[in-house]
Design a protein around this motif. Structure first.
Motif, short mmCIF file in Angstrom:
data_model
loop_
_atom_site.label_atom_id
_atom_site.label_comp_id
_atom_site.label_asym_id
_atom_site.label_seq_id
_atom_site.Cartn_x
_atom_site.Cartn_y
_atom_site.Cartn_z
N THR A 237 72.74 37.47 32.49
CA THR A 237 73.51 38.39 33.34
C THR A 237 74.73 37.71 33.93
OG1 THR A 237 71.50 39.62 33.90
CG2 THR A 237 73.39 39.85 35.39
N ILE A 238 74.57 36.47 34.40
CA ILE A 238 75.70 35.76 34.99
C ILE A 238 76.69 35.31 33.92
CG2 ILE A 238 76.33 33.70 36.32
CD1 ILE A 238 73.70 33.95 37.80
N ALA A 239 76.19 34.99 32.72
CA ALA A 239 77.07 34.45 31.67
C ALA A 239 78.01 35.50 31.09
CB ALA A 239 76.23 33.83 30.56
N MET A 240 77.66 36.78 31.18
CA MET A 240 78.50 37.81 30.53
C MET A 240 79.85 38.02 31.20
SD MET A 240 75.87 40.71 29.06
CE MET A 240 74.90 40.88 30.54
N PRO A 241 79.94 38.25 32.52
CA PRO A 241 81.27 38.50 33.11
C PRO A 241 82.09 37.24 33.37
CG PRO A 241 79.48 39.47 34.43
CD PRO A 241 78.89 38.47 33.51
N VAL A 242 81.45 36.06 33.35
CA VAL A 242 82.15 34.83 33.73
C VAL A 242 83.32 34.52 32.81
CG1 VAL A 242 81.88 32.33 33.85
CG2 VAL A 242 80.25 33.81 35.00
N PRO A 243 83.23 34.66 31.46
CA PRO A 243 84.40 34.34 30.62
C PRO A 243 85.63 35.17 30.95
CG PRO A 243 82.42 34.45 29.28
CD PRO A 243 82.04 34.93 30.64
N VAL A 244 85.46 36.42 31.34
CA VAL A 244 86.61 37.25 31.71
C VAL A 244 87.27 36.70 32.97
CG1 VAL A 244 87.37 39.57 32.29
CG2 VAL A 244 85.49 39.24 30.68
N ILE A 245 86.48 36.29 33.94
CA ILE A 245 87.02 35.72 35.17
C ILE A 245 87.74 34.41 34.89
CG2 ILE A 245 86.42 34.90 37.48
CD1 ILE A 245 83.99 36.75 37.39
N VAL A 246 87.16 33.59 34.01
CA VAL A 246 87.79 32.32 33.65
C VAL A 246 89.12 32.55 32.94
CG1 VAL A 246 87.54 30.24 32.24
CG2 VAL A 246 85.60 31.08 33.58
N ASN A 247 89.17 33.56 32.06
CA ASN A 247 90.43 33.87 31.37
C ASN A 247 91.50 34.34 32.35
OD1 ASN A 247 89.39 33.23 28.85
ND2 ASN A 247 88.68 35.32 28.46
N ASN A 248 91.11 35.13 33.34
CA ASN A 248 92.08 35.57 34.35
C ASN A 248 92.60 34.38 35.15
OD1 ASN A 248 91.75 38.25 33.62
ND2 ASN A 248 90.19 38.65 35.16
N PHE A 249 91.72 33.47 35.49
CA PHE A 249 92.17 32.29 36.23
C PHE A 249 93.12 31.45 35.38
CE2 PHE A 249 91.79 27.84 37.52
CZ PHE A 249 92.01 27.94 38.89
N GLY A 250 92.80 31.26 34.10
CA GLY A 250 93.69 30.49 33.24
C GLY A 250 95.05 31.13 33.07
N MET A 251 95.08 32.47 33.01
CA MET A 251 96.35 33.16 32.86
C MET A 251 97.22 32.99 34.10
SD MET A 251 96.98 37.24 32.31
CE MET A 251 96.22 37.58 33.90
N TYR A 252 96.64 33.23 35.28
CA TYR A 252 97.42 33.09 36.52
C TYR A 252 97.82 31.64 36.77
CZ TYR A 252 96.57 37.92 37.94
OH TYR A 252 96.57 39.27 38.01
#
Length: 322
Positions: free
Chosen positions: A239-254
């Motif tokens: 459950t925790i592993a599924m949304p985390v990559p999207v959050i990491v991608n947003n952080f990398g973009m900003y």
């Protein structure tokens, strides 16, 4: 501006350090306070104990608050849009962190019971001073990037909370009934041999297990409960592993955008020369009125632009020399 930024950063760190040291035993003083209580014709003297903070920490906090107050007033006076200034979250935090100090100083000299009650409440809400840590976002790019990431990942956080809520509800119910399998006949409720007395208590265990924290204060004791616990842990990891990559991608973009913006050269004002007056001897003439040839473009660009405009209007094809 750099001096003001460093001064603001210094006072923020000093204020937070003072706030933490106020809770240490070395900076707390036990004071005996005597109060005179009149009940009818009887006068009673009450002796109470009160804990006060070292005066040096109070003075340091007062200096920090004076700086924050001056900074807040200068910013609100110089701000062109007062309404936008008031709506800003960081400015609200500044005001909320400053106000209790002045209220506490103003009420400290009063002896009425209502004033003491308000003063006690203000001392409890001192924790709002820790909100000054958010002011560091003005000075550190990484904190601003983190704020933008959290704001852009709102849907992912909501999705994560929904997944966790569903898992907590399901596994808390399962562990409650799984621990009652094989209960003794002398224990009709099946709660003597387990930590899970009811389903709401199982919510805490499910949250701790799904987030892979595992305090160990509650754990299953039966084989069926252990199976449910293993499934709960596996479901929490997924459950925790599924949304985390999207959050990491947003952080990398900003973060990439912030770093690229810092590396851009600063814009300089371009000097635009004023055109020469019409009666000036150096005023450029057009191609039709000038006897010069194609070398005119090197010394009089205005004439070339005028000639090109006329040719576009008439549909004439420019020559190679021109």
């Amino acid at each position: 501006s750099q001096v003001v930024a460093f001064a603001s950063l210094f006072f923020i760190l000093v204020s937070i350090t003072t706030f933490c040291l106020e809770t240490h035993e070395a900076f707390n003083i036990d004071v005996n306070v005597t109060e005179t209580l009149v009940v009818g014709n009887t006068t009673m003297i009450l002796l109470t104990h009160k804990v006060e903070t070292e005066p040096i920490l109070t003075y340091i906090e007062g200096v920090c608050v004076l700086w924050f107050t001056l900074e807040f007033l200068v910013r609100i006076i110089c701000c062109p849009d007062k309404l936008l200034f008031i709506k800003n979250l960081l400015n609200i935090i500044d005001f909320v962190a400053i106000l209790p100090f002045y209220l506490e100083v103003g009420l400290s000299g009063l002896s009425s019971k209502a004033a003491r009650d308000v003063l006690g409440f203000l001392r409890v809400v001192r924790f709002v001073r820790i909100l000054r840590i958010f002011k560091l976002t003005r000075h550190f790019v990484g904190l601003r990037v983190l704020g933008h990431t959290l704001r852009a990942s709102t849907n992912e956080f909501l999705l994560l909370i929904i997944f966790l809520a569903l898992g907590v509800l399901i596994f808390a119910t399962m562990i409650y009934y799984a621990e009652r399998i094989g209960a003794k006949t002398s224990d009709p409720r099946g709660s003597d041999h387990t930590h899970f007395k009811n389903i709401p208590i199982g919510f805490w265990w499910a949250v701790v297990t799904m987030t892979t924290l595992g305090y160990g204060d509650m754990y299953p004791k039966t084989w069926s409960g252990m199976v449910v616990g293993a499934l709960c842990a596996l479901a929490g990891v997924l459950t925790i592993a599924m949304p985390v990559p999207v959050i990491v991608n947003n952080f990398g973009m900003y973060y990439s955008l912030a770093m690229a913006k810092q590396k851009l050269p600063k814009k300089k004002k371009k000097h635009i020369p004023r055109p020469a007056p019409l009666d000036s001897p150096t005023f450029c003439k057009s191609e039709e009125n000038s006897p010069r040839n194609s070398t005119q473009s090197d010394t009089c660009p205005l004439a070339v632009e005028e000639g090109a405009t006329e040719r576009k209007r008439s549909g004439e094809t420019p020559k190679v020399g021109q």
